[in-house]
Design a protein around this motif. Sequence first.
Motif, PDB file in Angstrom:
ATOM      1  N   ALA A 185      94.583 -26.734 -64.459  1.00 21.22           N
ATOM      2  CA  ALA A 185      94.779 -25.202 -64.197  1.00 21.22           C
ATOM      3  C   ALA A 185      93.328 -24.881 -63.070  1.00 21.22           C
ATOM      4  CB  ALA A 185      94.319 -24.275 -65.330  1.00 21.22           C
ATOM      5  N   ALA A 186      92.180 -25.790 -63.303  1.00 24.22           N
ATOM      6  CA  ALA A 186      91.256 -25.587 -62.071  1.00 24.22           C
ATOM      7  C   ALA A 186      91.372 -26.199 -60.969  1.00 24.22           C
ATOM      8  CB  ALA A 186      89.961 -26.121 -62.768  1.00 24.22           C
ATOM      9  N   VAL A 237      80.974 -12.841 -58.583  1.00 20.87           N
ATOM     10  CA  VAL A 237      80.466 -14.288 -58.984  1.00 20.87           C
ATOM     11  C   VAL A 237      80.843 -14.946 -57.769  1.00 20.87           C
ATOM     12  CG1 VAL A 237      80.930 -16.192 -60.282  1.00 20.87           C
ATOM     13  CG2 VAL A 237      80.980 -13.949 -61.462  1.00 20.87           C
ATOM     14  N   LEU A 254      85.318 -17.454 -65.902  1.00 17.56           N
ATOM     15  CA  LEU A 254      84.626 -18.039 -65.248  1.00 17.56           C
ATOM     16  C   LEU A 254      84.383 -17.573 -63.924  1.00 17.56           C
ATOM     17  CD1 LEU A 254      84.414 -21.953 -66.151  1.00 17.56           C
ATOM     18  CD2 LEU A 254      82.489 -20.355 -66.028  1.00 17.56           C
ATOM     19  N   GLY A 255      85.755 -17.667 -63.332  1.00 14.54           N
ATOM     20  CA  GLY A 255      85.749 -17.289 -61.695  1.00 14.54           C
ATOM     21  C   GLY A 255      85.859 -15.686 -61.522  1.00 14.54           C
ATOM     22  N   ASP A 256      85.566 -14.880 -62.422  1.00 10.57           N
ATOM     23  CA  ASP A 256      85.740 -13.575 -62.582  1.00 10.57           C
ATOM     24  C   ASP A 256      87.013 -12.888 -61.697  1.00 10.57           C
ATOM     25  OD1 ASP A 256      84.647 -10.843 -62.879  1.00 10.57           O
ATOM     26  OD2 ASP A 256      83.785 -10.731 -60.836  1.00 10.57           O
ATOM     27  N   ARG A 265      91.217  -4.816 -64.319  1.00 12.03           N
ATOM     28  CA  ARG A 265      91.594  -6.156 -64.324  1.00 12.03           C
ATOM     29  C   ARG A 265      93.265  -5.904 -64.593  1.00 12.03           C
ATOM     30  NH1 ARG A 265      87.208 -10.455 -64.303  1.00 12.03           N
ATOM     31  NH2 ARG A 265      85.580  -8.780 -65.138  1.00 12.03           N
ATOM     32  N   PRO A 281      91.580 -21.320 -57.080  1.00 17.27           N
ATOM     33  CA  PRO A 281      93.002 -20.752 -58.410  1.00 17.27           C
ATOM     34  C   PRO A 281      91.968 -19.857 -59.225  1.00 17.27           C
ATOM     35  CG  PRO A 281      92.758 -22.799 -58.193  1.00 17.27           C
ATOM     36  CD  PRO A 281      91.795 -22.711 -56.931  1.00 17.27           C
ATOM     37  N   LEU A 282      90.722 -20.273 -59.644  1.00 17.10           N
ATOM     38  CA  LEU A 282      90.059 -19.573 -60.863  1.00 17.10           C
ATOM     39  C   LEU A 282      89.615 -18.317 -60.521  1.00 17.10           C
ATOM     40  CD1 LEU A 282      88.045 -22.502 -62.708  1.00 17.10           C
ATOM     41  CD2 LEU A 282      90.350 -21.618 -62.932  1.00 17.10           C
ATOM     42  N   ARG A 283      89.595 -18.015 -59.241  1.00 19.64           N
ATOM     43  CA  ARG A 283      89.029 -16.599 -58.827  1.00 19.64           C
ATOM     44  C   ARG A 283      90.221 -15.835 -58.688  1.00 19.64           C
ATOM     45  NH1 ARG A 283      86.328 -16.573 -53.353  1.00 19.64           N
ATOM     46  NH2 ARG A 283      88.332 -17.338 -52.506  1.00 19.64           N
ATOM     47  N   MET A 311      72.612  -9.766 -65.890  1.00 13.20           N
ATOM     48  CA  MET A 311      74.038  -9.692 -65.398  1.00 13.20           C
ATOM     49  C   MET A 311      73.965  -9.247 -64.066  1.00 13.20           C
ATOM     50  SD  MET A 311      76.350 -10.146 -67.648  1.00 13.20           S
ATOM     51  CE  MET A 311      77.708  -8.773 -67.307  1.00 13.20           C
ATOM     52  N   MET A 346      79.019 -13.203 -72.874  1.00 13.20           N
ATOM     53  CA  MET A 346      79.988 -12.178 -72.828  1.00 13.20           C
ATOM     54  C   MET A 346      80.988 -12.488 -74.016  1.00 13.20           C
ATOM     55  SD  MET A 346      81.136 -11.885 -68.974  1.00 13.20           S
ATOM     56  CE  MET A 346      82.556 -10.634 -69.101  1.00 13.20           C
ATOM     57  N   PRO A 400      94.892 -27.413 -59.412  1.00 15.53           N
ATOM     58  CA  PRO A 400      96.149 -27.433 -59.641  1.00 15.53           C
ATOM     59  C   PRO A 400      97.154 -28.351 -58.665  1.00 15.53           C
ATOM     60  CG  PRO A 400      95.522 -25.385 -58.465  1.00 15.53           C
ATOM     61  CD  PRO A 400      94.489 -25.825 -58.952  1.00 15.53           C
ATOM     62  N   ARG A 425      74.588 -20.208 -63.753  1.00 15.38           N
ATOM     63  CA  ARG A 425      73.961 -18.830 -64.139  1.00 15.38           C
ATOM     64  C   ARG A 425      75.396 -18.177 -64.916  1.00 15.38           C
ATOM     65  NH1 ARG A 425      74.329 -14.948 -60.762  1.00 15.38           N
ATOM     66  NH2 ARG A 425      74.080 -16.488 -58.903  1.00 15.38           N
ATOM     67  N   ARG A 426      76.445 -18.165 -64.013  1.00 11.73           N
ATOM     68  CA  ARG A 426      77.648 -17.646 -64.348  1.00 11.73           C
ATOM     69  C   ARG A 426      78.449 -18.311 -65.902  1.00 11.73           C
ATOM     70  NH1 ARG A 426      80.780 -13.220 -64.867  1.00 11.73           N
ATOM     71  NH2 ARG A 426      82.774 -13.591 -64.976  1.00 11.73           N
ATOM     72  N   VAL A 469      93.191 -18.282 -67.305  1.00 16.31           N
ATOM     73  CA  VAL A 469      94.291 -18.360 -68.187  1.00 16.31           C
ATOM     74  C   VAL A 469      93.891 -18.944 -69.550  1.00 16.31           C
ATOM     75  CG1 VAL A 469      94.709 -20.529 -66.993  1.00 16.31           C
ATOM     76  CG2 VAL A 469      96.491 -19.431 -68.243  1.00 16.31           C
ATOM     77  N   VAL A 492      82.334 -17.755 -55.875  1.00 17.32           N
ATOM     78  CA  VAL A 492      83.090 -18.905 -56.259  1.00 17.32           C
ATOM     79  C   VAL A 492      83.744 -19.283 -55.063  1.00 17.32           C
ATOM     80  CG1 VAL A 492      85.442 -19.084 -57.213  1.00 17.32           C
ATOM     81  CG2 VAL A 492      84.296 -17.349 -58.352  1.00 17.32           C
ATOM     82  N   GLU A 516      88.037  -2.607 -66.995  1.00 16.73           N
ATOM     83  CA  GLU A 516      87.257  -3.096 -65.639  1.00 16.73           C
ATOM     84  C   GLU A 516      88.069  -3.123 -64.535  1.00 16.73           C
ATOM     85  OE1 GLU A 516      83.711  -5.906 -67.070  1.00 16.73           O
ATOM     86  OE2 GLU A 516      85.551  -6.631 -66.849  1.00 16.73           O
ATOM     87  N   GLU A 522      76.552 -16.602 -68.597  1.00 19.72           N
ATOM     88  CA  GLU A 522      76.892 -15.469 -68.472  1.00 19.72           C
ATOM     89  C   GLU A 522      78.156 -15.100 -69.441  1.00 19.72           C
ATOM     90  OE1 GLU A 522      75.713 -13.238 -64.482  1.00 19.72           O
ATOM     91  OE2 GLU A 522      77.920 -12.974 -64.903  1.00 19.72           O
TER      92      GLU A 522
END
Lengths: 277, 308
Positions: free
Chosen positions: A109-110, A15, B143-145, B178, B71-73, A1, B114, A112, B106-107, B77, A17, B176, B110
Amino acid sequence: MTTHTADPTDAAPRVAVKPVSFTRVLHSEWIKLWSLRSTYWTVLATLAAMVLIAVMLGVASMVEEGAAGPDGQMAIGMGYSFAQVVVAVLGVLTITGEYTTGMIRSTFAAVPTRLPALAAKAVLVAGVGFLLGVVGVTLSYVASYPLLGFDGAASLSDPEVQRIFWGSGLYLAGVGLFGLAIGAIIRHTAGAVTLILGVLLMLSTMWQLLMMTSDWFTKSYPYLPSTAGERIASPDVSGVVADGPQALAPWTGFGVFMIYVAITFLAAAVLLRRRDA
Amino acid sequence: MIEARELTKRYGDKTAVDGVSFEVMPGTVTGFLGPNGAGKSTTMRMIVGLDRPTAGAVTVNGKPYAAHGAPLREVGVLLDAKAVHTGRSAYQHLRAMAATHGIPTRRVREVIDMTGLDRVADRRVGGFSLGMGQRLGIAAALLGDPQTLILDEPVNGLDPEGVKWVRTMVRHLAGEGRTVFISSHLMSEMAQTADHLLVIGRGRIITAGPLEEVIATARQATVRVVTPRSGELAELLTDRGATVTTVAPGQLEVAELTSAEIGDLAADRGLPLHELTPLSASLEDAYLSLTRDEVEYRSETMTQGASR
């Protein structure tokens, strides 16, 4: 982690990104393509169909010696007609598989902005279609060579024969794209498959029947998507039927076919942007 | 931070979301509560650009979702558990999603750890139970934290163990720091997870605010009164603007007056009271009273439909 490379500031995301880019979307679509069993089946089925046709024609040439029998060009230039069915389905499934399972929502969504996802799928489908065509013809040549013999097999130095090699790849690439575009418009597997196979396989037969009713059908026949497109992949047949429709030159035919593909793609792109996923 | 302004979605002549405006503040767990068909999912899909609003706009961290480079960061969703190709393994699904943002493998490992998917990660998603699908959906969202998570009915259809897992996960994520925007049609579910509520019915926001406040306003306190002269008392209280229901002979339920007011009024007239008990409405009652007029198909209409 825990990672020691990341800056341990509170605000900094832990992370790594990166922004979405076309290369990354292409990588994602590559993973998607090769993580489905249907892709492997499609590849195998396409190659098997092409080799089988070549072998059958090779056998036929042994049975029926002389001018009436199939020649070496036919042995390698007929496989596309079966392969196109499988490649069309691959193109359709690449997108309808996502609509029917709901995956498309994850995809959009990934990504858009959506169009990069469609473009990446197009690159891969066209690439796979092209390679299948070229590899399929090569395997067909190798498989039918022992049956045809040196004199019977097509001459590799003949430009027409070389055109069949590359042309099969180009035509199957186009068919894959056609399937993808129709799939993106229809969004249901069964409907899209029916439509594209109808266009590729049945439209020309329908036109042949209708030729009796009007001269217009005879004149427009060479411009149908399949009759125009397959010219690039098949042996030259000009002047076979003196009274019938005049086939287009291979590259002209392929150009006409790609215009159909491009228009369908444009419609698919517009709808993809507009519609709710 | 999610900001919606006059967000509207029409399908033909049916309005699913009707000029909705709201804010989901950073660092909160905001519950999006409403009956089925109230427009929760449509609203959430519009936030992440899957559905195009007929009118109005919604932004995520100041920009439309699609305008974000990564967008994933920004937002993770979970719209429905089965937004996954059934023929692909969970691992490959997550890997493909991660690849669009250059997120390292790696993520992917993770988020699999989780969400407790490690044992099934290499199996095809088609064989997943609903609970596993829900875990995979949450894994993909993480995924994108992202700082913000949107979860549409994450406990819907789950067995008790699955419900518990999702609840714990949501609390952990909120812990956390969020922002979590979570929808449900169950008030009790929201009471356990949310600290803010946004109540929607028939495409309109009915009420919004901190959980306790919303519940307090919605709870219509009633008072149970037992008296041998219930007829006289009922008349008296109705004159003072109360709503009186006769529950049993000699037993009334009174709304819109406090027990003190009822007791004083009875004493003035010399009416004997055998019992005077304030009743507090349950959470579900509070919710029902909030959405009573907004439920799309009432029980009555259903009965009519059945007898046709």
